[in-house]
Design an enzyme around this catalytic site. Structure first.
Site, PDB file in Angstrom:
ATOM      1  CD  GLU A   1       0.997  -0.734   9.605  1.00 44.82           C
ATOM      2  OE1 GLU A   1      -0.130  -0.635   9.100  1.00 44.82           O
ATOM      3  OE2 GLU A   1       1.973  -1.216   8.997  1.00 44.82           O
TER       4      GLU A   1
ATOM      5  CD  GLU B   1      -0.293  -5.604   7.430  1.00 49.39           C
ATOM      6  OE1 GLU B   1      -0.667  -5.508   6.258  1.00 49.39           O
ATOM      7  OE2 GLU B   1      -0.828  -4.972   8.354  1.00 49.39           O
TER       8      GLU B   1
ATOM      9  CE1 TYR C   1      -3.718  -1.287   9.886  1.00 46.95           C
ATOM     10  CE2 TYR C   1      -4.658   0.887  10.249  1.00 46.95           C
ATOM     11  CZ  TYR C   1      -3.585   0.081   9.914  1.00 46.95           C
ATOM     12  OH  TYR C   1      -2.378   0.651   9.612  1.00 46.95           O
TER      13      TYR C   1
ATOM     14  CG  ASP D   1      -1.900   1.122   1.259  1.00 50.09           C
ATOM     15  OD1 ASP D   1      -2.205   1.615   2.362  1.00 50.09           O
ATOM     16  OD2 ASP D   1      -2.349   1.547   0.172  1.00 50.09           O
TER      17      ASP D   1
HETATM   18  C1  GCU Z   1      -1.395  -2.308   6.577  1.00 51.61           C
HETATM   19  C2  GCU Z   1      -0.024  -2.053   5.980  1.00 51.61           C
HETATM   20  C3  GCU Z   1       0.226  -0.609   5.608  1.00 51.61           C
HETATM   21  C4  GCU Z   1      -1.031   0.010   5.011  1.00 51.61           C
HETATM   22  C5  GCU Z   1      -2.079  -0.005   6.101  1.00 51.61           C
HETATM   23  C6  GCU Z   1      -3.391   0.651   5.607  1.00 51.61           C
HETATM   24  O1  GCU Z   1      -1.308  -2.567   7.921  1.00 51.61           O
HETATM   25  O2  GCU Z   1       1.036  -2.478   6.818  1.00 51.61           O
HETATM   26  O3  GCU Z   1       1.289  -0.579   4.660  1.00 51.61           O
HETATM   27  O4  GCU Z   1      -0.790   1.331   4.549  1.00 51.61           O
HETATM   28  O5  GCU Z   1      -2.405  -1.336   6.457  1.00 51.61           O
HETATM   29  O6  GCU Z   1      -4.196  -0.081   5.040  1.00 51.61           O
HETATM   30  O7  GCU Z   1      -3.518   1.879   5.770  1.00 51.61           O
END
Ligand code: GCU
Length: 592
Positions: free
Chosen positions: A505, A409, A469, A168
Site C-alpha cells: 500500500e 495491519e 505512507y 477504514d
Molecule cells: C491502511 C489500511 C487501509 C486504509 C489506508 C488509508 O494502510 O490498510 O485499509 O484505507 O491505510 O488510510 O488510506
C-alpha cells in the site's frame, strides 16, 4: 464447496431480485416469529448491501438485524433430487428458515455457505425463505468489532467513526452476493481439490474429488479438455466417497498473465450405467515459488504491478455486479496492472474467475483487518482459523491466487500486546494453519509502520508486505524526504530479514480537479508525484517484488472527519473515472 453450475444433471434456480425486508431494531423478530412471515418495511434488491439503496429509510449507517423474505416454487421431479440453498455471502452473519423451519446459520461476511434443504422444501406450493442478516461485530469476530469504551481506554475518542469500525471501509450489511437454489442429483460431487506441477514441458494435474454419498455399481469418467478437444479420458470403477489421481499433460501451455491458459477437468458420474451427475472445473497449470528474493511464476521472475482494491460501488455497496467487475478488470488492463490484493476480505467468486480468465495475479486476504491485540481472545483465534479454512477451500483451485494474506495491519493502535509473546504464538498458529492446508503458495501479512522492524509479521511471512505512507500520514508535503525515508526503511528491513518485499500500500487522498504548482496534499499533482517517487525507490532496490498502489478506486468508509464520505486515495474515483495519476501510472506500467 463447488461453484454452482448448470449442466445435463444440475440446475440452478436464481433467487436474486426483489426481496421483502423488515428492520429489527430491537431484535424482536425471533420472539415475534418473523420466521413464519412478516409485514414488510421495504423492498430490497438482492444481491446488494442495504446501506446505500435504502439510505432514505435510515439504513445507510444501520448496524443490527435485518430480516429478508421471499417465496419460490419447485416442480415435482421424476427422480429423487437433492435441494441445496447456497448463499454466496451474507454480511456479517445470517440465520435461515424455510417454511418456518430453522435451517441453519453462518458467521463471516465474505464467503459462501450452503444448506441441504431437501427434507424441508415442498413441491407444487410456495416455499417461504426467511433470512435474518446481522452486521454486528464484536471483539471475537473477524473483522473485529471496536466500541466507544475501547476508544476511551486508548484515549482515541477522536478516531472513532460512525458506525464504529476499527477498519477504514464501510461495514456494509446484507445479502451482497447471489442466493441460489441448487437442484442436484441424489448423489453428487461436493468438492474438487486441484494442485498442479510443472516438469519441463509437461504439466501435472493432481485432483481429489469428494461425493455426497457412497455410489453403488458406479463408474466415473474423468476427461481433460483443451477448449473443445478432449486430450485425456480415463474410467475408474467402483469409487468410494472420495477419488484422487493425477494426469500428465504433455506440451502443456502454462498459465501466466500473458497467456492465461485454462483447461477443463470433467467428471461424469455413472450409477448402473445411468449418468447421475457431472461437473466441469476450469484449471490452469502454473507453479509459484520464491527464489533469490524474487517471485517465480513457472520459473520466471514476475513483478506485481497493481492495487489494493475494495468491493465498493455506488448504490450497490458491496453488491455483486457483473458489468462493474468487467469495468474494473478493463481499467486494470488499460493501466497496465497484472495483480491486486483482495484487501481486506475475500472477493466474489466471479471476480476470482475473471482473474483466472484474464491472467491477474491475486493476493487473497481474510478480513483480519486492523486487529487490536488487547482485545484478541481464543475465540478470535478460532474464528480466524475458520475464515482461513473457508477461504482456502473456496479459492485453492484458482491459478490466479499466488499468495494468501492472513491479516492486514494488526497492532495499528500501538497496543503493546501486538508484539507480546502471546501475539507471537497467535501468528505462529495462524501461519502454520495455512501451511497445513496449502504448501503450494507463499503467505504474507501487510504491516503498518507502527512497530517498525519489530512487527511479528516479518518473522513468519514468506515475503514481506508493507503498507507505507511516508509523504502522507508522516512527512506530509515532503515527497523527496519521504522517498529517502522509504528507501532507508526497506534497506533495513531487508538487511534484518533477507526476504523479498512487496509495497502492498502507498498513495495519497486526491480530490479530482484540485491542482497545484507546488506540493499540495489532496491535489492531483501530489498523488502523481508521490506515487512516482515510490516507483523510483521500488525500482532502485533489487529485492522488491511488486508495487500495489492504494487504492484502485475511491471507496466509502464509515463517517469520520478525516473522510469526505469516501477514502479518496483512488487512482480512479468511485465512478471509475481516472484521476491524472492514472495516466502517469499507465505510461510507467506499459512502457516496454
Ligand atoms: C491502511 C489500511 C487501509 C486504509 C489506508 C488509508 O494502510 O490498510 O485499509 O484505507 O491505510 O488510510 O488510506
Amino acid at each position: 464447496m463447488l461453484y454452482p453450475q448448470t449442466n445435463r444433471r444440475r440446475m440452478i434456480q436464481e433467487l436474486n431480485g426483489f426481496w421483502e425486508l423488515k428492520i429489527d431494531r430491537d431484535d424482536s423478530g425471533r420472539n415475534n416469529n418473523w420466521k413464519n412471515g412478516f409485514n414488510k418495511d421495504a423492498i430490497i434488491g438482492v444481491p446488494g448491501s442495504w446501506n446505500e439503496q435504502l439510505s432514505e429509510i435510515g439504513l445507510m449507517d444501520y448496524v443490527g438485524s435485518i430480516w429478508y423474505q421471499r417465496q419460490f416454487y419447485i416442480q415435482p421431479q421424476s427422480i429423487r433430487k437433492q435441494y441445496v440453498l447456497r448463499f454466496d455471502s451474507a454480511d456479517f452473519s445470517a440465520e435461515v428458515w424455510l417454511n418456518g423451519q430453522w435451517i441453519g446459520k453462518h458467521q463471516g461476511g465474505f464467503l459462501p455457505f450452503e444448506f441441504e434443504i431437501s427434507e424441508f422444501v415442498k413441491e407444487d406450493q410456495p416455499n417461504r425463505l426467511t433470512v435474518c442478516v446481522d452486521n454486528r461485530l464484536n471483539h471475537d469476530t473477524i473483522p473485529q468489532g471496536i466500541f466507544t469504551d475501547d476508544y476511551i481506554e486508548f484515549g482515541k475518542q477522536r478516531d472513532q467513526s460512525y458506525p464504529s469500525t476499527v477498519f477504514d471501509f464501510m461495514a456494509y450489511g446484507g445479502l451482497n452476493r447471489s442466493v441460489r437454489l441448487l437442484v442436484l442429483p441424489a448423489v453428487y460431487m461436493e468438492k474438487v481439490n486441484i494442485d498442479t506441477q510443472i516438469h519441463d514441458s509437461t504439466g501435472i494435474l493432481y485432483y481429489r474429488a469428494e461425493f455426497s454419498d457412497n455410489l453403488l455399481d458406479n463408474e466415473i469418467i474423468i476427461s481433460v479438455y483443451d477448449e473443445e478437444t478432449c486430450i485425456d479420458k480415463r474410467r475408474v470403477k467402483e469409487v468410494s466417497k472420495m477419488l484422487e489421481g493425477q494426469i500428465e499433460i504433455k506440451k502443456c501451455e502454462f498459465w501466466c498473465p500473458d497467456n492465461p491458459k485454462l483447461y477443463s477437468l470433467q467428471f461424469e458420474l455413472f450409477e448402473g450405467g445411468y449418468l447421475l451427475d457431472e461437473y466441469s472445473i476450469e484449471f490452469g497449470i502454473r507453479e509459484i515459488k520464491l527464489h533469490k528474493n524474487k517471485i517465480l511464476l513457472n520459473g520466471d521472475p514476475i513483478f506485481l504491478k497493481g492495487f489494493g482494491k475494495h468491493e465498493d460501488f455506488p448504490v450497490l455497496g458491496k453488491g455483486l455486479s457483473h458489468p462493474l467487475i468487467i469495468k474494473d478488470f478493463e481499467l486494470m488492463k488499460w493501466i497496465g496492472a497484472n495483480s491486486f490484493r483482495t484487501s481486506h476480505y475475500p472477493y466474489s467468486e466471479e471476480i476470482m474467475q475473471m482473474a483466472d480468465r484474464t491472467g491477474f495475479l491475486i493476493i487473497d486476504e481474510v478480513p483480519a483487518v486492523s486487529m487490536n491485540f488487547k482485545y484478541v481472545t481464543d475465540k478470535t483465534l478460532q474464528n480466524h482459523k475458520t475464515v482461513l479454512t473457508e477461504l482456502i477451500n473456496r479459492d485453492r483451485n484458482h491459478p490466479s491466487v499466488i499468495a494468501w494474506s492472513v491479516a492486514n495491519e494488526p497492532g495499528i493502535w500501538g497496543e503493546k500486546e501486538a508484539v507480546s509473546s502471546n501475539a507471537d504464538k497467535y501468528w505462529k498458529e495462524i501461519f502454520n494453519h495455512v501451511k497445513k492446508m496449502d504448501i503450494s503458495r507463499p503467505i504474507t501479512l501487510p504491516t503498518c509502520a507502527v512497530w517498525k522492524n519489530r512487527d511479528i509479521a516479518y518473522k513468519y511471512s514468506d515475503f514481506i508486505s508493507v503498507n507505507r505512507y511516508w509523504g502522507w500520514y508522516e512527512m506530509p508535503g515532503e515527497i523527496e524526504k519521504a522517498g529517502a525515508k522509504l528507501k532507508e526503511e526497506l534497506l533495513s528491513l531487508f538487511k534484518l530479514y533477507h526476504k523479498p518485499i512487496l509495497l502492498s500500500e502507498f498513495g495519497a487522498d486526491t480530490v479530482e480537479g484540485l491542482h497545484s504548482t507546488y506540493p499540495q496534499l489532496f491535489s492531483e499533482e501530489y498523488q502523481t508525484d508521490l506515487i512516482n517517487e515510490y516507483f523510483k525507490v521500488i525500482k532502485s532496490l533489487p529485492f522488491t517484488i511488486g508495487e500495489h498502489i492504494w487504492n484502485f478506486a475511491d471507496f466509502r468508509t464509515a463517517q469520520h472527519h478525516r473522510r469526505i464520505v469516501v477514502n479518496k486515495k483512488g487512482v480512479f474515483n468511485r465512478q471509475r473515472e481516472p484521476k491524472s495519476a492514472a495516466f502517469m501510472i499507465r505510461k510507467y506500467w506499459t512502457k516496454k
